[in-house]
Structure formats: structure tokens, C-alpha cells
Design an enzyme around this catalytic site. Sequence first.
Site, PDB file in Angstrom:
ATOM      1  CG  ASP A  30      -2.023   0.965   1.203  1.00  0.00           C
ATOM      2  OD1 ASP A  30      -1.767   2.143   0.877  1.00  0.00           O
ATOM      3  OD2 ASP A  30      -3.166   0.583   1.495  1.00  0.00           O
ATOM      4  CB  ILE A  31       1.614   3.989  -2.389  1.00  0.00           C
ATOM      5  CG1 ILE A  31       0.232   4.293  -2.938  1.00  0.00           C
ATOM      6  CG2 ILE A  31       2.422   3.103  -3.325  1.00  0.00           C
ATOM      7  CD1 ILE A  31       0.275   5.141  -4.213  1.00  0.00           C
ATOM      8  CD  GLN A  93     -14.676  -1.472  -1.778  1.00  0.00           C
ATOM      9  OE1 GLN A  93     -15.871  -1.670  -1.555  1.00  0.00           O
ATOM     10  NE2 GLN A  93     -13.977  -2.210  -2.618  1.00  0.00           N
ATOM     11  CG  HIS A  99      -8.629  -3.573  -1.275  1.00  0.00           C
ATOM     12  ND1 HIS A  99      -9.587  -2.947  -2.035  1.00  0.00           N
ATOM     13  CD2 HIS A  99      -8.424  -2.792  -0.209  1.00  0.00           C
ATOM     14  CE1 HIS A  99      -9.939  -1.819  -1.442  1.00  0.00           C
ATOM     15  NE2 HIS A  99      -9.254  -1.696  -0.314  1.00  0.00           N
ATOM     16  CG  HIS A 101      -6.361  -2.630   4.061  1.00  0.00           C
ATOM     17  ND1 HIS A 101      -5.711  -1.478   3.682  1.00  0.00           N
ATOM     18  CD2 HIS A 101      -7.640  -2.511   3.602  1.00  0.00           C
ATOM     19  CE1 HIS A 101      -6.556  -0.703   3.029  1.00  0.00           C
ATOM     20  NE2 HIS A 101      -7.744  -1.296   2.964  1.00  0.00           N
TER      21      HIS A 101
END
Length: 134
Positions: A30-31, A93, A99, A101
Site C-alpha cells: 500500500d503506498i 472502501q 482487497h 489490508h
Amino acid sequence: MSDCIFCKIVDGSIPSYKILENENCYAFLDIFPANRGHTLVIPKKHVKDVHEADAATYAHVASTAKEVADLLAAKLGSDGTTIFQMSREAGWQTVFHLHMHVIPRWDNDGLHKPWDIAPASEESLIDVAQQITK
Ligand code: 5GP
Ligand code: ZN
């Protein structure tokens, strides 16, 4: 799906830091991480959220998230793991491709639970249990 950023990450048209990949899923950093090593696990096929996923697709994502959780714990020496899956705007979301995490956790890392802990009344527990029990 052509305008989905996670589909573009799967097809390589948007770069990502890949952690692992298998037949059905892709895992990448995750960025905007909550912690060092925060990884997202997605199905390679576009599915919007938990409600639209078939059970097999969801199971693939969950089992890959477990593999990633174990990998991060082994490589980073973390003390614990938090796994989140947000579905739909009301569920927080923001990217509408399913997805999970996977967030490595350390003792006293400063992250907070996103809800306040308070006991429910017996009456409210009975009421909701009656409504949702199968
Ligand atoms: P959500 O809020 O939908 O549960 O999670 C979406 C996550 O995707 C966020 O944590 C956000 O930081 C991450 N994210 C958004 N855009 C990008 C991107 O272009 N690349 C990567 N690697 N992560 C992204
Ligand atoms: Zn997608």
C-alpha cells in the site's frame, strides 16, 4: 475493468511493489501505509466487494492474505497482524476492487481501533441476534 487502478496494477500498466503473486491473487505494498510492510491482497479478476464476490474468489483472497500475514511476520519480526477488508462507501472502501489490508503490528505502534469500545445492552443483543440468526 478499464478504469480500475487495481486492475491496472494487476496488468502492470500502473507500477507496484509486488510482494507475491499466485494463480488468483496479487499482493503489493500500500503506498499510503498504516505501518511498515502494509500490504494489499487483491483477486486478479475484477470483483467490487465482499457482497459481489463469489465464495471461491473471497476464499482465494483470504488464504493469500494469511500467506502474506505469515510472510510479513517472519520477515519483519512483527508482534501481531491486523487484517481489514472494507466493502462499499459505508464500509470505508475507497478503491472499488476487492482487497484485504494486511498490516503488520508491533507492540505500542500507536495505531488505534477505529471504533469506541462500549458494552451493548442485553436487550439490543437479543434483538439483533433474533434478526440475523440463520
Ligand atoms: P480502501 O480504503 O478501499 O480499503 O483501501 C484502498 C487502499 O489503496 C488505501 O489504503 C490506499 O492507500 C491504497 N491505494 C490507493 N491508490 C493506490 C495506488 O495507486 N497504489 C497502491 N499501491 N495503493 C494505493
Ligand atoms: Zn479492478
